[in-house]
Design an enzyme around this catalytic site. Sequence first.
Site, PDB file in Angstrom:
ATOM      1  N   TYR A 446       0.812  -1.229   0.000  1.00 32.09           N
ATOM      2  CA  TYR A 446       0.000   0.000   0.000  1.00 32.09           C
ATOM      3  C   TYR A 446       0.842   1.275   0.000  1.00 32.09           C
ATOM      4  O   TYR A 446       2.052   1.226   0.078  1.00 32.09           O
ATOM      5  CB  TYR A 446      -1.074   0.005   1.081  1.00 32.09           C
ATOM      6  N   GLU A 447       0.158   2.379  -0.145  1.00 28.77           N
ATOM      7  CA  GLU A 447       0.796   3.697  -0.254  1.00 28.77           C
ATOM      8  C   GLU A 447       1.749   3.744  -1.447  1.00 28.77           C
ATOM      9  O   GLU A 447       2.829   4.326  -1.389  1.00 28.77           O
ATOM     10  CB  GLU A 447       1.513   4.016   1.065  1.00 28.77           C
ATOM     11  N   GLY A 448       1.316   3.117  -2.555  1.00 28.67           N
ATOM     12  CA  GLY A 448       2.168   2.968  -3.743  1.00 28.67           C
ATOM     13  C   GLY A 448       2.985   1.702  -3.608  1.00 28.67           C
ATOM     14  O   GLY A 448       3.876   1.634  -2.762  1.00 28.67           O
TER      15      GLY A 448
END
Lengths: 601, 601
Positions: A446-448
Amino acid sequence: MSSLPFAIDIEDVKFVLFEQFRIHEELGKAEAYEEFDRETYESMVEECARLVTEVVQPINGNGDRQGCSLDAGNVTTPDGYGAAWSAVAEGGWINPAAPVDAGGVGAPHVMYMTVTEMMIQGSMAFAMYPGLTAGAANLLLHHAPEPWRLGICEKLFTGEWGGTMCLTEAGAGSDVGENRCKATPIDAEAGLYHLEGEKIFISGGDQDLTDNIIHLVLARTPGSPPGTKGLSIFMVPKYEFDFDSWELGERNDAVVVGIEEKMGIHGSATCTLALGANGPCKGWLLGEEGQGIRIMFLMMNEARIGVGAQGVGVAAASYNFALAYAKDRKQGSSLADMRDPAAPRVPITVHPDVRRMLMTMKVQTEAMRSMLYRLGYNHDLAISFPDKAEASNGLVDLLVPVLKAHCTDTGFEVSAMGVQVLGGYGYIGEYPLEQLCRDAKIASIYEGTNGIQALDLLGRKLRMKGGALFMGWMQDSLKLCAKGKAAGFEEQAAAIEKAINQTGGAAMHLGQLGGTGNFAAAAIQANPFLSQMGTVHLAVECLHQALVAQEAIAARGETPHLKGKLLNLDFYVANILPKATAWGKIVRSGDQSCMDEILFA
Amino acid sequence: MSSLPFAIDIEDVKFVLFEQFRIHEELGKAEAYEEFDRETYESMVEECARLVTEVVQPINGNGDRQGCSLDAGNVTTPDGYGAAWSAVAEGGWINPAAPVDAGGVGAPHVMYMTVTEMMIQGSMAFAMYPGLTAGAANLLLHHAPEPWRLGICEKLFTGEWGGTMCLTEAGAGSDVGENRCKATPIDAEAGLYHLEGEKIFISGGDQDLTDNIIHLVLARTPGSPPGTKGLSIFMVPKYEFDFDSWELGERNDAVVVGIEEKMGIHGSATCTLALGANGPCKGWLLGEEGQGIRIMFLMMNEARIGVGAQGVGVAAASYNFALAYAKDRKQGSSLADMRDPAAPRVPITVHPDVRRMLMTMKVQTEAMRSMLYRLGYNHDLAISFPDKAEASNGLVDLLVPVLKAHCTDTGFEVSAMGVQVLGGYGYIGEYPLEQLCRDAKIASIYEGTNGIQALDLLGRKLRMKGGALFMGWMQDSLKLCAKGKAAGFEEQAAAIEKAINQTGGAAMHLGQLGGTGNFAAAAIQANPFLSQMGTVHLAVECLHQALVAQEAIAARGETPHLKGKLLNLDFYVANILPKATAWGKIVRSGDQSCMDEILFA
């Protein structure tokens, strides 16, 4: 339930803060932090470590087993989460760097990183609630309209309300520009819109910890251009509220319709949030229409550093537990006695292969912590000292994708190694290691995703300011090597120097590929390049710490912790750094076999 | 529940069996296998793949969620396990290499490996029940006393009864010599003993799939010497039985008193088994007193190959699912269109970083399969052709620890990469990837941790016959490189040749350390050395397959699968083999920093 003792390595935390970065001296020169002295920082570290040890960590195992539940749109968090939330909120730990006029104490960001990493050591799943709440507040601090800007931030920073980030949709994950959620103006002057759509994977999309929840939602206004440029960002409360009295009003139609079963972080509710499906869902525009992605991006470094901190924190907890187990567990005899079946059984810390694993966990944990704090510290330098802003911001910008990806991949590896140290006991739920390994994996995603981070490093960060950020990192790192050579670490510094130059060569190679338009050939090697640079950067952190430890030994005598920093450097250079050379060779191979169109058709 | 299509890569299975090893021709020369022709083998592969696809794989997800339960000593397996067991048993798939006079069809062991790997692809947790049953039967086939030897094997091979291996105790994991379980003679002539003690981590220690369960239990007889030499092995049935009529009698006091909550393989009951706690627990001695560990060791290669197969099977399933997802999932535009937000969205198989991940998964899966089948095939050569026995047995002995450790570590890495390919969807239970990753981790631990495998490779296998096994592997591998160079794979073969020679150098370096008595320095690097050799060996497998594919292309034209083998070689040499050089450098570093006594005290 077998329990292993939990402990935060406060000695190492203090070493990084006060001997390596000397934050009490350096940041003390800034007006904003002149009231913070070493004693204040130390008591913050100790108090937070106590809270994590006594309140947060004890709920982590049960939180995993019990998980969250959903009933008629309402999420129930695991037992103990409510009490832990209260303690964290009351202690002011949601974000110790929150400004005083928004309910905080205005500590430096490096202290926020310190607290965040400790909180994650205690419970990664629990720490997501304060983490996202602080993230939402930090965004609102810069982008909420007056006059309610500071008021809403205070609600969040003090933990009265919670916050979320709502980006992802079923068809829009890495491809955030594919967002389909709609925002239709109701009252343009008041910035009021009606939102419709469905968001998925929303951490803390509902919970029973706070009176209200502030969702920050990406959505598309009528007639907006396709892609990310057409996105706007809205403040969508769970309950409407009066902007003066802050009294809660109507339930807004932002409702959780499902929670995910996951590999780990079971205590963190991962929600599907339906907006405006059964009634009005009001959202207040932040900034202007079309600025959504720009505003989100301004917060992205912080969010990605927070996820990097998860890699560090999980690694630290895994190392802590694996070491405690290994010291206690007796199996086999020493190598010298191996032919004598009657020889005394020894703790497994005696066995070389176990020591290799523990040392691999230790050095990577400590080097990653050093890197994490470095980023927090440089953020503080940048905002406090105009003459340092460019260099410090540049370093942060460059290293954020490296921290996010390399430290989460490494955190996962360290946690898996922790399972291995415990053997069969590592695999069962009676011990905390397997949970840490399951929790850790999400941080690479997550978060890229880490693939996205690698493309960010290669396609944006290496090219920023004509490559000046990367050149700056190389120069600073090479300078440190020169210092290392002069201080008696000739061999180690020479090896790191070589690896830095190889990283420069690899970057140049990829730049040339990009320059000739062969983006695919470069993109294949983006991730290996990030691994190379990350592996080298952690060596630089080891060298820096060894230099600091050497001085500290001269000043206050040898301690196991300080000697450990010298051994870290030796171990890292001999046992981990060679992998950077391999990554470099891979990056420069020129191989494009995986692009053959006969594959994966 | 989102479902991804499950498929076994039958084309690759057949390629390895019939084009790479030509088992139908080579083994057809042996009397034992002269009735097996290619058609027979092919129909076995197809029939087993069908069974796995239709019956075994569909129970895998629910088996994970439901897990096993324990009530008053009785284990209930997940829904569908009973039906799958019946289908597997009726199809003769518990061990197709079981001899005809023990209820089997007497196929070669390479077919057993093939079936095992396919079964694991379908469900690693389920496959443990037939796997351990076959393992117990294989041991009894060689060591049960007459006249009941073949009869009991038939009960097991046909799946009427199940089998377990009972080695581990709470204080005796890797240190098996610490076994405390007691065996007191009741009737020495009949080989009958009374057993007392507690065994832990017993897979399938109870289940509801079979009428009876045969436990093979290590225990210590009165007055036996300390350590492994004092251990004997016993056949301990769940229900006593008549050795003539095979009718079941009294319940024996071998009772499950607990099952473990685990990271994965939830469908496999991991039991604590109490022996003789509340009544007589009868056990029949196999072999003679004190032969327990020797008898177990004779079966160890087979068991370790079986665990290696878990690494291969889980990797194969992960690759299969990740590929299916990636072909279907649209995110982002192609690199060429990246500046155009309105450009068509493409399947993520278009993105270079995803292709890199898929290719990493593909090449490692296929190379590991090649290695697994190679070991099964060499076992067949050894038992069928006296002139080949020494070389084939030597190769198997040498490579067993490499297969067990490197292929399980790699299987775990591949499964984690599968999670990564799916992004957020990889982390949630709705898709099968996260389960595969959780299942995979145990394989690095049981049947001798991978650390133990590394010590076996370094301390025993490299030294066997004065190093002849290792030299034989080097020579064969170098010979293949020469062939590769002559066939047009100059660069790739040269790189592999270099890596083989580096592996030889590393082995010599470690041998010298051992020779000078510095066992610790050598032992630190045992695991890195195994990784080095494993990484190189898989390159050799890729080269072998490329050579075979090249011939096949000449004979029957290019196909995507055959072209894929040529691309595998390119990709492996450029993107994975450089890591072997790094491992070699690490092995030869001479670093002993982790042994400093100031650490881990």
